[in-house]
Design a protein around this motif. Structure first.
Motif, PDB file in Angstrom:
ATOM      1  N   UNK A  91       3.419   0.908  -6.871  1.00  0.00           N
ATOM      2  CA  UNK A  91       5.675   1.747  -7.285  1.00  0.00           C
ATOM      3  C   UNK A  91       6.027   1.306  -5.707  1.00  0.00           C
ATOM      4  N   UNK A  92       6.039   1.263  -4.448  1.00  0.00           N
ATOM      5  CA  UNK A  92       6.849   1.077  -3.227  1.00  0.00           C
ATOM      6  C   UNK A  92       7.159  -0.439  -3.004  1.00  0.00           C
ATOM      7  N   UNK A  93       5.440  -1.547  -3.618  1.00  0.00           N
ATOM      8  CA  UNK A  93       6.249  -2.401  -3.734  1.00  0.00           C
ATOM      9  C   UNK A  93       7.084  -2.868  -4.687  1.00  0.00           C
ATOM     10  N   UNK A  94       7.526  -2.566  -5.571  1.00  0.00           N
ATOM     11  CA  UNK A  94       8.161  -2.411  -7.206  1.00  0.00           C
ATOM     12  C   UNK A  94      10.182  -2.279  -6.362  1.00  0.00           C
ATOM     13  N   UNK A  95       9.947  -1.096  -5.247  1.00  0.00           N
ATOM     14  CA  UNK A  95      10.868  -0.293  -5.097  1.00  0.00           C
ATOM     15  C   UNK A  95      11.847  -1.331  -4.202  1.00  0.00           C
ATOM     16  N   UNK A  96      10.654  -1.820  -2.876  1.00  0.00           N
ATOM     17  CA  UNK A  96      11.131  -2.603  -2.224  1.00  0.00           C
ATOM     18  C   UNK A  96      11.685  -3.834  -2.380  1.00  0.00           C
ATOM     19  N   UNK A  97      10.859  -4.609  -3.828  1.00  0.00           N
ATOM     20  CA  UNK A  97      11.458  -5.543  -4.813  1.00  0.00           C
ATOM     21  C   UNK A  97      13.105  -5.410  -5.414  1.00  0.00           C
ATOM     22  N   UNK A  98      13.226  -3.968  -5.469  1.00  0.00           N
ATOM     23  CA  UNK A  98      14.487  -3.997  -6.389  1.00  0.00           C
ATOM     24  C   UNK A  98      15.288  -3.436  -5.467  1.00  0.00           C
ATOM     25  N   UNK A  99      15.552  -2.544  -4.198  1.00  0.00           N
ATOM     26  CA  UNK A  99      16.245  -2.156  -3.274  1.00  0.00           C
ATOM     27  C   UNK A  99      16.325  -2.607  -2.614  1.00  0.00           C
ATOM     28  N   UNK A 100      15.345  -2.830  -1.906  1.00  0.00           N
ATOM     29  CA  UNK A 100      15.252  -2.972   0.061  1.00  0.00           C
ATOM     30  C   UNK A 100      14.923  -2.430   0.045  1.00  0.00           C
ATOM     31  N   UNK A 101      14.786  -1.084  -0.345  1.00  0.00           N
ATOM     32  CA  UNK A 101      13.884  -0.246   0.986  1.00  0.00           C
ATOM     33  C   UNK A 101      12.601   0.643  -0.079  1.00  0.00           C
ATOM     34  N   UNK A 102      12.204   1.623   0.993  1.00  0.00           N
ATOM     35  CA  UNK A 102      11.319   2.521   0.025  1.00  0.00           C
ATOM     36  C   UNK A 102      10.541   3.841   0.284  1.00  0.00           C
ATOM     37  N   UNK A 103      11.605   4.198   0.377  1.00  0.00           N
ATOM     38  CA  UNK A 103      11.917   5.777   0.708  1.00  0.00           C
ATOM     39  C   UNK A 103      11.563   6.562  -0.394  1.00  0.00           C
ATOM     40  N   UNK A 104      10.983   7.876   0.246  1.00  0.00           N
ATOM     41  CA  UNK A 104       9.851   8.267  -1.315  1.00  0.00           C
ATOM     42  C   UNK A 104      11.144   9.015  -2.296  1.00  0.00           C
ATOM     43  N   UNK A 105      12.783   9.127  -1.659  1.00  0.00           N
ATOM     44  CA  UNK A 105      13.743   8.963  -3.209  1.00  0.00           C
ATOM     45  C   UNK A 105      13.876   8.138  -4.076  1.00  0.00           C
ATOM     46  N   UNK A 106      13.780   7.736  -3.218  1.00  0.00           N
ATOM     47  CA  UNK A 106      14.451   5.471  -4.257  1.00  0.00           C
ATOM     48  C   UNK A 106      12.565   5.581  -4.801  1.00  0.00           C
ATOM     49  N   UNK A 107      11.683   5.180  -4.326  1.00  0.00           N
ATOM     50  CA  UNK A 107      10.214   5.186  -4.861  1.00  0.00           C
ATOM     51  C   UNK A 107      10.308   7.173  -6.254  1.00  0.00           C
TER      52      UNK A 107
END
Length: 77
Positions: free
Chosen positions: A9-25
């Motif tokens: 999920x963290x990598x998916x979030x990073x690839x989708x939006x460029x950041x990996x905060x808990x809120x974004x995840x």
């Protein structure tokens, strides 16, 4: 398994939006789960929206927000 799924999920979030905060995840987790359910069981989502009418607009806002973040992230690259 929880750690491995969280890493995915963290990598998916990073690839989708460029950041990996808990809120974004959390937002991307909801986005991915809802997308999958909507595609695999549309009648269930329709029923859910009938039970909770406000959720349809909330999901539209979430999808729009993620789309904007994704486009901004792609334009940076």
């Amino acid at each position: 398994m929880d750690e491995k799924l969280d890493a995915l999920l963290e990598k998916y979030t990073e690839l989708m939006v460029g950041d990996t905060t808990e809120e974004l995840k959390q937002k991307l987790e909801v986005y991915a789960l809802y997308s999958h359910i909507a595609k695999s069981m549309p009648p269930l989502v329709k029923h859910w929206h009938e039970l909770y009418p406000d959720t349809k607009e909330e999901m539209k806002r979430l999808f729009h927000e993620i789309k904007q973040m994704n486009e901004a992230h792609r334009n940076k690259e």
